[in-house]
Design a protein around this motif. Structure first.
Motif, PDB file in Angstrom:
ATOM      1  N   TRP A  40       2.007 -19.180  10.881  1.00  0.00           N
ATOM      2  CA  TRP A  40       1.465 -20.520  10.750  1.00  0.00           C
ATOM      3  C   TRP A  40       1.571 -21.192  12.108  1.00  0.00           C
ATOM      4  CZ3 TRP A  40       3.791 -25.366  11.346  1.00  0.00           C
ATOM      5  CH2 TRP A  40       3.027 -26.440  10.905  1.00  0.00           C
ATOM      6  N   GLY A  41       0.526 -21.882  12.501  1.00  0.00           N
ATOM      7  CA  GLY A  41       0.540 -22.564  13.781  1.00  0.00           C
ATOM      8  C   GLY A  41      -0.146 -23.903  13.699  1.00  0.00           C
ATOM      9  N   PHE A  42       0.159 -24.741  14.670  1.00  0.00           N
ATOM     10  CA  PHE A  42      -0.526 -26.021  14.764  1.00  0.00           C
ATOM     11  C   PHE A  42      -0.649 -26.416  16.221  1.00  0.00           C
ATOM     12  CE2 PHE A  42       3.873 -27.379  14.869  1.00  0.00           C
ATOM     13  CZ  PHE A  42       3.872 -28.405  15.783  1.00  0.00           C
ATOM     14  N   SER A  43      -1.613 -27.272  16.461  1.00  0.00           N
ATOM     15  CA  SER A  43      -1.834 -27.788  17.803  1.00  0.00           C
ATOM     16  C   SER A  43      -2.219 -29.253  17.690  1.00  0.00           C
ATOM     17  CB  SER A  43      -2.949 -27.012  18.499  1.00  0.00           C
ATOM     18  OG  SER A  43      -3.266 -27.620  19.732  1.00  0.00           O
ATOM     19  N   ILE A  44      -1.765 -30.051  18.640  1.00  0.00           N
ATOM     20  CA  ILE A  44      -2.162 -31.454  18.660  1.00  0.00           C
ATOM     21  C   ILE A  44      -3.407 -31.662  19.513  1.00  0.00           C
ATOM     22  CG2 ILE A  44       0.153 -32.324  18.198  1.00  0.00           C
ATOM     23  CD1 ILE A  44       0.338 -32.979  21.238  1.00  0.00           C
ATOM     24  N   VAL A  45      -3.915 -30.569  20.078  1.00  0.00           N
ATOM     25  CA  VAL A  45      -5.113 -30.607  20.905  1.00  0.00           C
ATOM     26  C   VAL A  45      -6.121 -29.655  20.291  1.00  0.00           C
ATOM     27  CG1 VAL A  45      -6.058 -30.146  23.207  1.00  0.00           C
ATOM     28  CG2 VAL A  45      -3.758 -31.066  22.975  1.00  0.00           C
ATOM     29  N   GLY A  46      -7.377 -30.021  20.316  1.00  0.00           N
ATOM     30  CA  GLY A  46      -8.413 -29.141  19.793  1.00  0.00           C
ATOM     31  C   GLY A  46      -9.430 -28.809  20.865  1.00  0.00           C
ATOM     32  N   THR A  47     -10.445 -28.045  20.449  1.00  0.00           N
ATOM     33  CA  THR A  47     -11.535 -27.721  21.352  1.00  0.00           C
ATOM     34  C   THR A  47     -12.159 -29.021  21.844  1.00  0.00           C
ATOM     35  OG1 THR A  47     -11.927 -25.636  20.261  1.00  0.00           O
ATOM     36  CG2 THR A  47     -13.767 -26.554  21.490  1.00  0.00           C
ATOM     37  N   SER A  48     -12.531 -29.056  23.094  1.00  0.00           N
ATOM     38  CA  SER A  48     -13.082 -30.236  23.777  1.00  0.00           C
ATOM     39  C   SER A  48     -12.020 -31.306  23.996  1.00  0.00           C
ATOM     40  CB  SER A  48     -14.278 -30.816  23.022  1.00  0.00           C
ATOM     41  OG  SER A  48     -15.297 -29.859  22.932  1.00  0.00           O
ATOM     42  N   GLY A  49     -10.764 -30.949  23.804  1.00  0.00           N
ATOM     43  CA  GLY A  49      -9.671 -31.861  24.084  1.00  0.00           C
ATOM     44  C   GLY A  49      -9.098 -31.555  25.449  1.00  0.00           C
ATOM     45  N   GLY A  50      -7.849 -31.912  25.627  1.00  0.00           N
ATOM     46  CA  GLY A  50      -7.210 -31.639  26.898  1.00  0.00           C
ATOM     47  C   GLY A  50      -5.757 -32.043  26.891  1.00  0.00           C
ATOM     48  N   VAL A  51      -5.085 -31.682  27.966  1.00  0.00           N
ATOM     49  CA  VAL A  51      -3.693 -32.049  28.156  1.00  0.00           C
ATOM     50  C   VAL A  51      -3.650 -32.986  29.353  1.00  0.00           C
ATOM     51  CG1 VAL A  51      -1.373 -31.203  28.672  1.00  0.00           C
ATOM     52  CG2 VAL A  51      -2.893 -29.843  27.220  1.00  0.00           C
ATOM     53  N   HIS A  52      -3.208 -34.206  29.121  1.00  0.00           N
ATOM     54  CA  HIS A  52      -3.150 -35.229  30.161  1.00  0.00           C
ATOM     55  C   HIS A  52      -1.999 -34.930  31.113  1.00  0.00           C
ATOM     56  CE1 HIS A  52      -2.632 -39.205  32.004  1.00  0.00           C
ATOM     57  NE2 HIS A  52      -3.903 -39.385  31.689  1.00  0.00           N
ATOM     58  N   GLU A  53      -2.180 -35.278  32.372  1.00  0.00           N
ATOM     59  CA  GLU A  53      -1.166 -34.971  33.374  1.00  0.00           C
ATOM     60  C   GLU A  53       0.161 -35.682  33.131  1.00  0.00           C
ATOM     61  OE1 GLU A  53      -1.917 -36.506  37.406  1.00  0.00           O
ATOM     62  OE2 GLU A  53      -3.482 -37.740  36.511  1.00  0.00           O
ATOM     63  N   PHE A  54       0.172 -36.775  32.368  1.00  0.00           N
ATOM     64  CA  PHE A  54       1.413 -37.493  32.093  1.00  0.00           C
ATOM     65  C   PHE A  54       1.936 -37.206  30.684  1.00  0.00           C
ATOM     66  CE2 PHE A  54      -0.784 -40.165  35.286  1.00  0.00           C
ATOM     67  CZ  PHE A  54       0.116 -39.968  36.315  1.00  0.00           C
ATOM     68  N   ALA A  55       1.313 -36.255  29.994  1.00  0.00           N
ATOM     69  CA  ALA A  55       1.731 -35.901  28.637  1.00  0.00           C
ATOM     70  C   ALA A  55       2.766 -34.784  28.679  1.00  0.00           C
ATOM     71  CB  ALA A  55       0.521 -35.453  27.818  1.00  0.00           C
ATOM     72  N   ASP A  56       3.450 -34.606  27.578  1.00  0.00           N
ATOM     73  CA  ASP A  56       4.354 -33.468  27.415  1.00  0.00           C
ATOM     74  C   ASP A  56       3.514 -32.204  27.464  1.00  0.00           C
ATOM     75  OD1 ASP A  56       6.014 -31.425  26.347  1.00  0.00           O
ATOM     76  OD2 ASP A  56       7.161 -32.900  25.214  1.00  0.00           O
ATOM     77  N   SER A  57       4.037 -31.166  28.082  1.00  0.00           N
ATOM     78  CA  SER A  57       3.256 -29.930  28.225  1.00  0.00           C
ATOM     79  C   SER A  57       3.150 -29.153  26.918  1.00  0.00           C
ATOM     80  CB  SER A  57       3.862 -29.047  29.310  1.00  0.00           C
ATOM     81  OG  SER A  57       5.172 -28.660  28.954  1.00  0.00           O
ATOM     82  N   GLN A  58       4.029 -29.419  25.954  1.00  0.00           N
ATOM     83  CA  GLN A  58       3.943 -28.719  24.666  1.00  0.00           C
ATOM     84  C   GLN A  58       2.861 -29.362  23.817  1.00  0.00           C
ATOM     85  OE1 GLN A  58       7.523 -28.373  22.321  1.00  0.00           O
ATOM     86  NE2 GLN A  58       6.362 -27.792  20.508  1.00  0.00           N
TER      87      GLN A  58
END
Length: 168
Positions: A40-58
């Motif tokens: 089972w897995g989950f993600s807080i980011v989806g396709t066409s999303g991204g990881v902001h430079e000031f966000a947690d890397s997880q």
């Protein structure tokens, strides 16, 4: 009630393991994961999303369950290999797969200092060669192209046969 089975979990992070797990940021064009009965897995980011430079890397987690530690480890490795993340970020997926495949991990000969020693020794994650990825993409596209052409040819052949019998 006694415990039943084993669970191994890992974090899905936007980090560069070759640069002492320096966080990375950027867009994500594809994020594909398929839950199974044992993973089972989950993600807080989806396709066409991204990881902001000031966000947690997880930005996600994977959990694998099995009757034994061996089966849960195998399920997690398979899930990590099937996980597809394409984008501007670097992830630790290859690094995690390699650590889970190491004999020390497989044989449960690890301590809390084990990973720190690997990091200190700069044991790097290996990425697949670029030419291999390009070749695989070309083969996949060729397969799709020839499959489509074969279906069109078969469809046209069926229509010719229909017209032949309809005109009798």
């Amino acid at each position: 009630m006694p415990p039943h089975g084993h669970v191994i979990a890992c974090k899905v992070t936007a980090e560069n393991p070759d640069e002492r797990f320096q966080p990375t940021s950027g867009g994500i064009q594809e994020l594909t994961f398929r839950n199974t009965p044992n993973v089972w897995g989950f993600s807080i980011v989806g396709t066409s999303g991204g990881v902001h430079e000031f966000a947690d890397s997880q930005f996600g987690h994977l959990f694998a369950w099995g009757e034994t530690r061996v089966s849960s480890r195998r399920s997690l490795v398979l899930a990590l290999k099937e996980l597809s993340i394409r984008g501007d970020i670097r992830t630790t997926m290859e690094y995690l797969i390699q650590r889970l495949e190491m004999s020390a991990f497989r044989e449960n000969q690890i301590t809390t200092a084990w990973l720190d020693s690997l990091i200190a020794e700069k044991v790097a994650a290996e990425s697949p060669p670029t030419d291999l990825a390009v070749t695989i993409e070309a083969v996949c596209r060729a397969h799709v192209h020839f499959t489509d052409r074969a279906e069109l040819s078969q469809s046209a052949s069926s229509m010719d046969s229909y017209h032949h019998w309809a005109n009798l």
